[in-house]
Motif scaffolding. Sequence first.
Motif, PDB file in Angstrom:
ATOM      1  N   LEU A 417     -39.866  35.118 -22.767  1.00 56.64           N
ATOM      2  CA  LEU A 417     -39.725  36.506 -23.176  1.00 56.64           C
ATOM      3  C   LEU A 417     -38.790  37.253 -22.232  1.00 56.64           C
ATOM      4  O   LEU A 417     -37.929  38.037 -22.671  1.00 56.64           O
ATOM      5  CB  LEU A 417     -41.095  37.184 -23.207  1.00 56.64           C
ATOM      6  N   VAL A 418     -38.937  37.002 -20.934  1.00 51.76           N
ATOM      7  CA  VAL A 418     -38.060  37.655 -19.938  1.00 51.76           C
ATOM      8  C   VAL A 418     -36.613  37.238 -20.159  1.00 51.76           C
ATOM      9  O   VAL A 418     -35.693  38.075 -20.153  1.00 51.76           O
ATOM     10  CB  VAL A 418     -38.525  37.303 -18.513  1.00 51.76           C
ATOM     11  N   ASP A 430     -36.909  48.096 -18.190  1.00 53.77           N
ATOM     12  CA  ASP A 430     -37.511  47.869 -19.511  1.00 53.77           C
ATOM     13  C   ASP A 430     -38.154  46.496 -19.582  1.00 53.77           C
ATOM     14  O   ASP A 430     -39.220  46.324 -20.189  1.00 53.77           O
ATOM     15  CB  ASP A 430     -36.441  48.009 -20.601  1.00 53.77           C
ATOM     16  N   VAL A 431     -37.523  45.506 -18.960  1.00 51.27           N
ATOM     17  CA  VAL A 431     -38.111  44.165 -18.940  1.00 51.27           C
ATOM     18  C   VAL A 431     -39.429  44.171 -18.172  1.00 51.27           C
ATOM     19  O   VAL A 431     -40.424  43.554 -18.605  1.00 51.27           O
ATOM     20  CB  VAL A 431     -37.126  43.164 -18.318  1.00 51.27           C
ATOM     21  N   CYS A 432     -39.455  44.889 -17.043  1.00 50.54           N
ATOM     22  CA  CYS A 432     -40.703  44.978 -16.265  1.00 50.54           C
ATOM     23  C   CYS A 432     -41.798  45.670 -17.080  1.00 50.54           C
ATOM     24  O   CYS A 432     -42.965  45.257 -17.047  1.00 50.54           O
ATOM     25  CB  CYS A 432     -40.444  45.743 -14.963  1.00 50.54           C
ATOM     26  N   ALA A 433     -41.440  46.725 -17.822  1.00 55.31           N
ATOM     27  CA  ALA A 433     -42.434  47.452 -18.595  1.00 55.31           C
ATOM     28  C   ALA A 433     -42.977  46.606 -19.748  1.00 55.31           C
ATOM     29  O   ALA A 433     -44.173  46.671 -20.070  1.00 55.31           O
ATOM     30  CB  ALA A 433     -41.819  48.744 -19.123  1.00 55.31           C
ATOM     31  N   LEU A 437     -44.428  42.576 -15.346  1.00 53.86           N
ATOM     32  CA  LEU A 437     -44.041  41.872 -14.134  1.00 53.86           C
ATOM     33  C   LEU A 437     -43.389  42.850 -13.165  1.00 53.86           C
ATOM     34  O   LEU A 437     -42.858  43.889 -13.563  1.00 53.86           O
ATOM     35  CB  LEU A 437     -43.056  40.743 -14.452  1.00 53.86           C
ATOM     36  N   SER A 438     -43.441  42.500 -11.890  1.00 54.22           N
ATOM     37  CA  SER A 438     -42.775  43.338 -10.896  1.00 54.22           C
ATOM     38  C   SER A 438     -41.265  43.141 -10.974  1.00 54.22           C
ATOM     39  O   SER A 438     -40.776  42.139 -11.499  1.00 54.22           O
ATOM     40  CB  SER A 438     -43.273  42.983  -9.490  1.00 54.22           C
ATOM     41  N   ASP A 443     -36.262  39.971 -11.108  1.00 60.05           N
ATOM     42  CA  ASP A 443     -34.995  39.736 -10.421  1.00 60.05           C
ATOM     43  C   ASP A 443     -34.879  38.284  -9.965  1.00 60.05           C
ATOM     44  O   ASP A 443     -33.790  37.702  -9.996  1.00 60.05           O
ATOM     45  CB  ASP A 443     -34.889  40.683  -9.221  1.00 60.05           C
ATOM     46  N   ARG A 444     -35.998  37.668  -9.576  1.00 62.63           N
ATOM     47  CA  ARG A 444     -35.972  36.264  -9.175  1.00 62.63           C
ATOM     48  C   ARG A 444     -35.639  35.356 -10.363  1.00 62.63           C
ATOM     49  O   ARG A 444     -34.866  34.408 -10.242  1.00 62.63           O
ATOM     50  CB  ARG A 444     -37.321  35.874  -8.568  1.00 62.63           C
TER      51      ARG A 444
END
Length: 597
Positions: A417-418, A430-433, A437-438, A443-444
């Motif tokens: 999904l990420v 938006d991806v974090c929301a 995920l943090s 970013d990792r």
Amino acid sequence: MDWSSTRLKASQSFVRALKKRRDMLPALYEGETLYSLLTATQRLRADSRAEVTCATLFGSPVAGLRHDFPSHLDEFSRRTRGVFGTPEVLAMQHSVLPYFTAFRNQDVVDRAIIAMAGNTVNRLKFILGLPASPAGANYPLSFCKTCTDVDINRDGRAHWHRIHQLPASYLCPIHHELLLTSEVRLNGLGRSQLFLPGDQDLNVRATALELTPDALPILRRFSALSAATLTKSLPGGFNEASLQACYRFGLTQLGLLTPAGFIRANDFVSAVTAHFRPISSLSPFHRVVSTSCSSSLLRLIRKPRNGIPTLTHLVLIEFLFGDWERFVSAYRWESQLSLSFNCTDLLTSRDDELPPTDFASALNRIADGYRTNQGSLRALCTAEGVDINTAMRWIGRLGLADISRRPRVVTNTVRRLVVSLLEAGHPLRDVCAQTSLSKSTVDRILNDNSTLRATWKASALERRRKIERDRLDDFLALNPEATMPVVRATTGIGYSWLLRHDRLWLRSRVRKSVRTGMAEHKRVPRVDWSGRDAQCLAALQIVAESLELSANEILKAPAILRRLPKLPFKPRLERLPESRKYIESLLDDLRDLRAAN
């Protein structure tokens, strides 16, 4: 009485006393420079040349003549049988070296001491970065008149104090009076001579003739800070991270940090400029705190580096803390936060090592309650009024307790999904929301694959381009007659972004403004060069009828042109061919006539 024998005995006694005196050395007082000791030794020995005394003590005729960084300290200590101390003691207690190494790593201090103990210090000022520092690399001799009077009354002689030889020290830190300065050693003649405070050859002057009342308190604090660097070292030694945290703590106390931890740069520069305005024109402060230079202080906080001049550090310390004691207290606290403490040792000695602040006490109570199972970490933090994330961070750094963390497991489904959201160009927030995920986790994942990052950047650019284009189209649909100035003046429609990233589309989509009310450009008729040529030729023919040139005039065109009547234009012979031919024929006739005579 045989006066001749009496005079001979007196002369022999004087010679023996003089020889005995030449083996004596004056006392070296606390805070006195080696240059001052060398000068007093020359006066005691009655040497005619300074090089002789210097060679006797240092083994070199010029090693001790440097009033800031003398060399040959190892030889000096050997010749004086260690009475005045080792080379390290001499360098750190009887020279200005500690001031310039106060904010440098220990390896720089060791290199400086080795250079001063050796045979040359030619590279020392470059090692310390003095030529590029605000105060430069050469410093005059300075002294306080009251200190000099006290020294003479107490010790029988004046001597140079190293607390007066520091850059940017305008006042005596003991008596708070203006220092007297002599630049006699900055020229070639004075460098080979020895002076003591009060000598007439010094040609002293006040360090600053005119100071406003607002400048004196600031200069007084600077003198105290500079003097503190000579005798008071940083607790635990110099550490860039601890120093940065200390400066950020000072900014927090002044309200110059945002809640997110960012520096309010504009407010900081304005506050620094206003605070140091009374001394902003004084040298060398004008190179640090003036309006054009004060922003460079931000580098000390944003990215501390080893090698920043001591004066720059002291400017920031004076602004944030005011005195050395407050600064050292904050630095000690930040230094201990960055150390890896043993839990048992910390519990027995933390009250002595850490400042007695409410925050430190709250952390200790939270850690004790967590270890003894008095409640959950969240409940303990809530009871103490401390944010749980802040408590976990500091407790972990201090080693107060071992807090178990449950890392979030990123399943393959979540990862897919990420990746799909990133490939579609969604912003990271938006991806974090959407995935809970943090930002560091997202970013990792983004940086695990260089192809994914490149795809995300390209997709994000296209996604943003479509958003901004649609926004501008919606605006133009409601305002079909809008011109470029109207679009530019209307905020919130992405004009600036489109101008940077989609300029061609923007120009083609928006109609340019029509300039109205401007006067039509008047058409200037072309120059009638043939008419001018005919007019100039007619004037030349009139002049030629009565043309007479003196014998000393040069036979060239200007000699004839200056006899023409005033024309409505300047004769430019390169554009007037008939006139040029006529003048050349006249000059030829005149040359023949002058040759015949």
